[in-house]
Design an enzyme around this catalytic site. Structure first.
Site, mmCIF file in Angstrom:
data_model
loop_
_atom_site.group_PDB
_atom_site.id
_atom_site.type_symbol
_atom_site.label_atom_id
_atom_site.label_comp_id
_atom_site.label_asym_id
_atom_site.label_seq_id
_atom_site.Cartn_x
_atom_site.Cartn_y
_atom_site.Cartn_z
ATOM 1 N N TRP A 51 47.583 -54.316 -46.323
ATOM 2 C CA TRP A 51 46.794 -54.758 -45.172
ATOM 3 C C TRP A 51 45.380 -54.212 -45.195
ATOM 4 O O TRP A 51 45.155 -53.054 -45.546
ATOM 5 C CB TRP A 51 47.470 -54.280 -43.883
ATOM 6 C CG TRP A 51 46.640 -54.440 -42.651
ATOM 7 C CD1 TRP A 51 45.731 -53.544 -42.145
ATOM 8 C CD2 TRP A 51 46.615 -55.565 -41.773
ATOM 9 N NE1 TRP A 51 45.168 -54.042 -41.004
ATOM 10 C CE2 TRP A 51 45.690 -55.281 -40.743
ATOM 11 C CE3 TRP A 51 47.302 -56.788 -41.740
ATOM 12 C CZ2 TRP A 51 45.431 -56.174 -39.709
ATOM 13 C CZ3 TRP A 51 47.049 -57.668 -40.695
ATOM 14 C CH2 TRP A 51 46.124 -57.363 -39.705
ATOM 15 N N LYS A 52 44.430 -55.027 -44.782
ATOM 16 C CA LYS A 52 43.091 -54.549 -44.443
ATOM 17 C C LYS A 52 42.611 -55.272 -43.206
ATOM 18 O O LYS A 52 43.013 -56.408 -42.935
ATOM 19 C CB LYS A 52 42.083 -54.754 -45.580
ATOM 20 C CG LYS A 52 41.460 -56.150 -45.624
ATOM 21 C CD LYS A 52 40.244 -56.222 -46.529
ATOM 22 C CE LYS A 52 39.048 -55.493 -45.982
ATOM 23 N NZ LYS A 52 38.424 -56.144 -44.805
ATOM 24 N N ASN A 53 41.700 -54.578 -42.463
ATOM 25 C CA ASN A 53 40.952 -55.276 -41.437
ATOM 26 C C ASN A 53 39.490 -54.834 -41.499
ATOM 27 O O ASN A 53 38.818 -55.156 -42.484
ATOM 28 C CB ASN A 53 41.596 -55.165 -40.041
ATOM 29 C CG ASN A 53 41.909 -53.768 -39.579
ATOM 30 O OD1 ASN A 53 42.729 -53.090 -40.184
ATOM 31 N ND2 ASN A 53 41.300 -53.323 -38.497
ATOM 32 N N ASP A 54 38.976 -54.116 -40.535
ATOM 33 C CA ASP A 54 37.536 -53.949 -40.400
ATOM 34 C C ASP A 54 36.843 -53.435 -41.665
ATOM 35 O O ASP A 54 37.209 -52.384 -42.208
ATOM 36 C CB ASP A 54 37.238 -52.947 -39.285
ATOM 37 C CG ASP A 54 37.660 -53.454 -37.923
ATOM 38 O OD1 ASP A 54 38.231 -54.552 -37.839
ATOM 39 O OD2 ASP A 54 37.411 -52.731 -36.939
ATOM 40 N N TRP A 112 40.064 -45.012 -37.602
ATOM 41 C CA TRP A 112 39.642 -46.333 -37.191
ATOM 42 C C TRP A 112 38.234 -46.580 -37.750
ATOM 43 O O TRP A 112 37.798 -45.906 -38.655
ATOM 44 C CB TRP A 112 39.681 -46.434 -35.661
ATOM 45 C CG TRP A 112 41.051 -46.227 -35.053
ATOM 46 C CD1 TRP A 112 42.189 -45.799 -35.692
ATOM 47 C CD2 TRP A 112 41.410 -46.420 -33.691
ATOM 48 N NE1 TRP A 112 43.229 -45.729 -34.789
ATOM 49 C CE2 TRP A 112 42.784 -46.103 -33.551
ATOM 50 C CE3 TRP A 112 40.713 -46.821 -32.562
ATOM 51 C CZ2 TRP A 112 43.466 -46.193 -32.334
ATOM 52 C CZ3 TRP A 112 41.386 -46.917 -31.336
ATOM 53 C CH2 TRP A 112 42.747 -46.612 -31.226
ATOM 54 N N ARG A 185 34.691 -46.133 -29.102
ATOM 55 C CA ARG A 185 35.041 -46.187 -30.527
ATOM 56 C C ARG A 185 33.948 -46.865 -31.358
ATOM 57 O O ARG A 185 32.944 -47.330 -30.850
ATOM 58 C CB ARG A 185 36.356 -46.942 -30.700
ATOM 59 C CG ARG A 185 36.360 -48.389 -30.208
ATOM 60 C CD ARG A 185 37.719 -49.025 -30.500
ATOM 61 N NE ARG A 185 37.818 -50.391 -30.005
ATOM 62 C CZ ARG A 185 38.232 -50.716 -28.779
ATOM 63 N NH1 ARG A 185 38.584 -49.773 -27.938
ATOM 64 N NH2 ARG A 185 38.291 -51.984 -28.408
ATOM 65 N N GLU A 234 32.958 -54.449 -29.800
ATOM 66 C CA GLU A 234 33.440 -53.587 -30.878
ATOM 67 C C GLU A 234 32.390 -53.546 -31.982
ATOM 68 O O GLU A 234 31.510 -54.408 -32.080
ATOM 69 C CB GLU A 234 34.773 -54.102 -31.445
ATOM 70 C CG GLU A 234 35.913 -54.068 -30.437
ATOM 71 C CD GLU A 234 37.261 -54.363 -31.095
ATOM 72 O OE1 GLU A 234 38.097 -53.465 -31.121
ATOM 73 O OE2 GLU A 234 37.454 -55.493 -31.570
ATOM 74 N N TRP A 320 41.966 -61.768 -34.262
ATOM 75 C CA TRP A 320 43.014 -61.003 -33.589
ATOM 76 C C TRP A 320 43.919 -61.874 -32.735
ATOM 77 O O TRP A 320 44.896 -61.383 -32.172
ATOM 78 C CB TRP A 320 42.410 -59.881 -32.753
ATOM 79 C CG TRP A 320 41.995 -58.732 -33.603
ATOM 80 C CD1 TRP A 320 40.736 -58.266 -33.804
ATOM 81 C CD2 TRP A 320 42.846 -57.911 -34.413
ATOM 82 N NE1 TRP A 320 40.744 -57.213 -34.680
ATOM 83 C CE2 TRP A 320 42.033 -56.971 -35.068
ATOM 84 C CE3 TRP A 320 44.226 -57.891 -34.653
ATOM 85 C CZ2 TRP A 320 42.547 -56.017 -35.945
ATOM 86 C CZ3 TRP A 320 44.735 -56.935 -35.529
ATOM 87 C CH2 TRP A 320 43.896 -56.014 -36.156
#
Length: 663
Positions: A51-54, A112, A185, A234, A320
């Site tokens: 998995w990857k996201n940001d 994060w 964040r 974000e 998302w």
């Protein structure tokens, strides 16, 4: 349940999962895919596994961009993201380097989004040139808070003294404590040279907080920019660019959700001024760097050859609202694809300043074939004499009067399935309704961007890969980027018009080399109770094992150390044979400076056919320092790593840590 409430719950779920990369109930575990059935992109960045996201803003170190991203090796069985590293020299071909900042390294569980900076002047005290990361973690979360990502968000420092390959946490205590905020964040740190201090932007719900610091450790609130129309903001961004009219402007960006106002859910930005304390936009209405459905968590970074003239940008191609519906997990064992890297510039228009995007020019260097299809008159639908699933298509289109024009991509043999990119009167659009739409709700099918209806010509540039379509129109002020998962056999292309005819000139299809990364391979981290299966020891080093330590530059909790209770211990420690299947070997070395070839050597040696072909020694300190060996000339050969200790005097031992093969 109102649509607004549904939307809010979706966002809440997304936020909870953003940092964790946790799988919601859904796809089965990965199954091997035939190449013809694979959804792994050919020339776009994809995570090697899981998995990857940001994305995280890359930093430029020793001639290469270091690109970090959130990675979960435990997907889809456990939560939590680390920072994984890939390097690139051209922002197109990336090389995996493995996990750089592992989760569970301190009391705050996982990492994060944040940002890395090169601390050239050693303001933080980790050393001149250290790579320092300010990142969000939950401050001492409970097990339940780890599971649902509800722990207090705070900002923590991590640092690297080996050029950004490995990071250690600066303790368990935040340098920016939560203070009771729900959202706090995604720090983005920039150096404010005129004021000789750091500036950090924090995403705080409907606002972006600005903070300043002299040393990355002590932060002071400076101001807040509030926008209550875009949901939870974000991944903020801030940079300067010189526009095409010679004016230098500031740009503030953030990943934002414009669905409530009919705007995209991608990267919003404002052009304005920044005085070191507060950002003031020219207008409060945001512009969008992408109008598609799947360009989120975007980051930008400077071109070191022209930092004020142009930047690069990349984003996570997912949403998302449906992050786990990608078939890449079941077919290929990964979930995580990025957009093509863009080159962005600032242009002045009659209605103000706007960013313009184009695929990074270095993409052309990876072309493997160009097919010129000439000029084609279209009045209705015209299939092209080309078939493919990964390519770039360009065309110059002109018309006098018509309703609609465009290109059908990934067309099935019977013509019923396709992705459409086109222009309809006063808007451009990208439509995936007819094929492979990852949104199970069916709500997100077509995207629109403004188009001047008075225009009668356009340049279309469309990047198609196995699971993505990116549609750049004219000068790139408007771009649509969306996921689509057509049947792998759907490879046709058609041109079409309605309500009139159009001329498609300079129709060109470009194919690219396969740029899939070869995963980095850690040969030894010395974190177990033995050196590892197949390692052998001789002499006074017989029976030794990894040594718990806390050395500067160390990765993890233990190292290989030939001290063995005394400097007089001598012998060898040798790895099992391994195949050299990557271009470089990275290792961390400390201890006695006694090179191979001299009496009483303390050296780590690469043996090929039993002979040393690369060697390194310490520098009479206990600080582990990075060593990189070019192995390109021994590709495919069998090798061993030998740690030799023949020294018995002062600094008569060697320490070794984190041995990794990578490209």
């Amino acid at each position: 349940m109102t649509s607004r409430l549904r939307f809010s719950l979706t966002i809440l779920l997304g936020l909870a999962l953003t940092a964790l990369g946790v799988a919601a109930p859904g796809p089965a575990g990965p199954q091997p895919a035939r190449a013809a059935d694979s959804y792994r992109s050919v020339y776009h960045f994809t995570v090697p596994d899981h998995w990857k996201n940001d994305p995280q803003r890359p930093v430029y170190v020793d001639g290469a961009f270091h690109y970090y991203y959130l990675y979960n090796a435990d997907y889809d069985q456990a939560v939590g993201t680390a920072w994984r590293l890939a390097t690139t020299t051209d922002n197109v071909a990336f090389h995996d380097q493995g996990v750089a900042a592992p989760k569970k390294s301190n009391a705050n569980y996982d990492l994060w989004s944040g940002s890395a900076v090169v601390d050239t002047d050693n303001t933080a005290g980790f050393g001149a040139g250290a790579i320092v990361v300010l990142t969000t973690q939950m401050d001492h979360p409970t097990p339940a808070q780890i599971v649902d990502a509800s722990g207090p968000q705070a900002q923590f420092l991590w640092y690297s003294t080996d050029g950004g390959r490995n990071f250690r946490p600066y303790g368990d205590t935040p340098v920016m404590a939560n203070g009771g905020r729900k959202d706090f964040r995604d720090p983005k740190v920039v150096w404010d040279a005129p004021r000789n201090r750091w500036v950090a932007l924090l995403a705080e719900g409907d606002r972006i907080g600005f903070y300043t610091s002299p040393d990355l450790k002590n932060w002071t609130w400076a101001s807040s920019y509030v926008n209550s129309t875009l949901g939870t903001l974000e991944c903020p961004d801030l940079f300067q660019l010189k526009a095409d009219d010679g004016t230098t402007r500031w740009v503030m960006g953030a990943s934002a959700n414009g669905y409530l106002t009919g705007a995209p859910n991608t990267y919003a930005y404002w052009v304005g001024t920044f005085d070191g304390t507060a950002f003031t936009p020219d207008t409060t209405i945001p512009q969008w760097l992408d109008h598609g459905l799947d360009w989120y968590g975007g980051v930008t970074w400077e071109d070191p050859t022209a930092p004020l003239d142009r930047r690069y940008a990349i984003a996570w191609m997912n949403n998302w609202s449906y992050p786990y519906t990608t078939p890449t997990w079941a077919a290929d064992g990964f979930n995580g694809t990025d957009s093509i890297t863009r080159q962005i510039t600032l242009k002045h228009h009659a209605d103000g300043y706007a960013l313009a995007s184009r695929p990074v020019p270095a993409l052309d260097n990876h072309a493997t074939g160009v097919t010129s299809l000439g000029t084609i008159q279209v009045n209705g639908r015209v299939p092209l004499d080309y078939h493919g699933t990964a390519y770039q298509l360009e065309a110059d289109v002109s018309w006098s009067t018509l309703d609609n024009l465009g290109i059908q991509l990934r067309v099935s043999a019977d013509g019923t399935r396709h992705v459409d990119a086109g222009i309809n009167h006063d808007y451009s659009y990208l439509n995936r309704r007819q094929t492979g739409n990852p949104d199970p709700s069916g709500q997100r099918e077509e995207t629109h961007a403004p188009y001047d209806p008075a225009k009668t010509q356009a340049h279309l540039r469309i990047l198609v890969d196995r699971s993505t379509v990116e549609y750049f129109l004219d000068d790139g002020r408007y771009v649509h980027s969306s996921l689509a998962f057509p049947d792998p056999a759907d490879n046709g292309i058609s041109l079409f018009t309605s309500g009139g005819s159009a001329t498609f000139a300079n129709v060109t299809v470009t194919e690219f080399a396969n740029l899939a990364q070869r995963p980095a391979r850690t040969l030894a981290d010395f974190e177990g109770t033995t050196y590892g299966s197949g390692w052998t020891t001789t002499g006074g080093l017989t029976g030794t094992a990894p040594t718990p330590a806390s050395l500067p530059g160390q990765v993890g909790a233990a190292v290989l150390d030939t001290y063995a209770g005394t400097d007089s211990a001598t012998g060898t420690i040798t790895s099992p044979a391994f195949t050299i299947d990557r271009d470089t070997l990275h290792l961390l070395v400390a201890g006695g400076r006694h090179p191979l070839g001299q009496p009483g050597a303390t050296a780590v040696n690469l043996l090929v056919d039993g002979l040393p072909v690369r060697t390194a020694t310490g520098d009479d300190t206990g600080t582990l320092k990075p060593v990189t060996w070019d192995l390109s000339q021994w590709q495919g050969r069998s090798a061993q790593l030998q740690i030799l200790d023949d020294a018995t005097g002062g600094w008569g031992h060697l320490m070794l840590d984190q041995v990794t093969l990578s490209d």
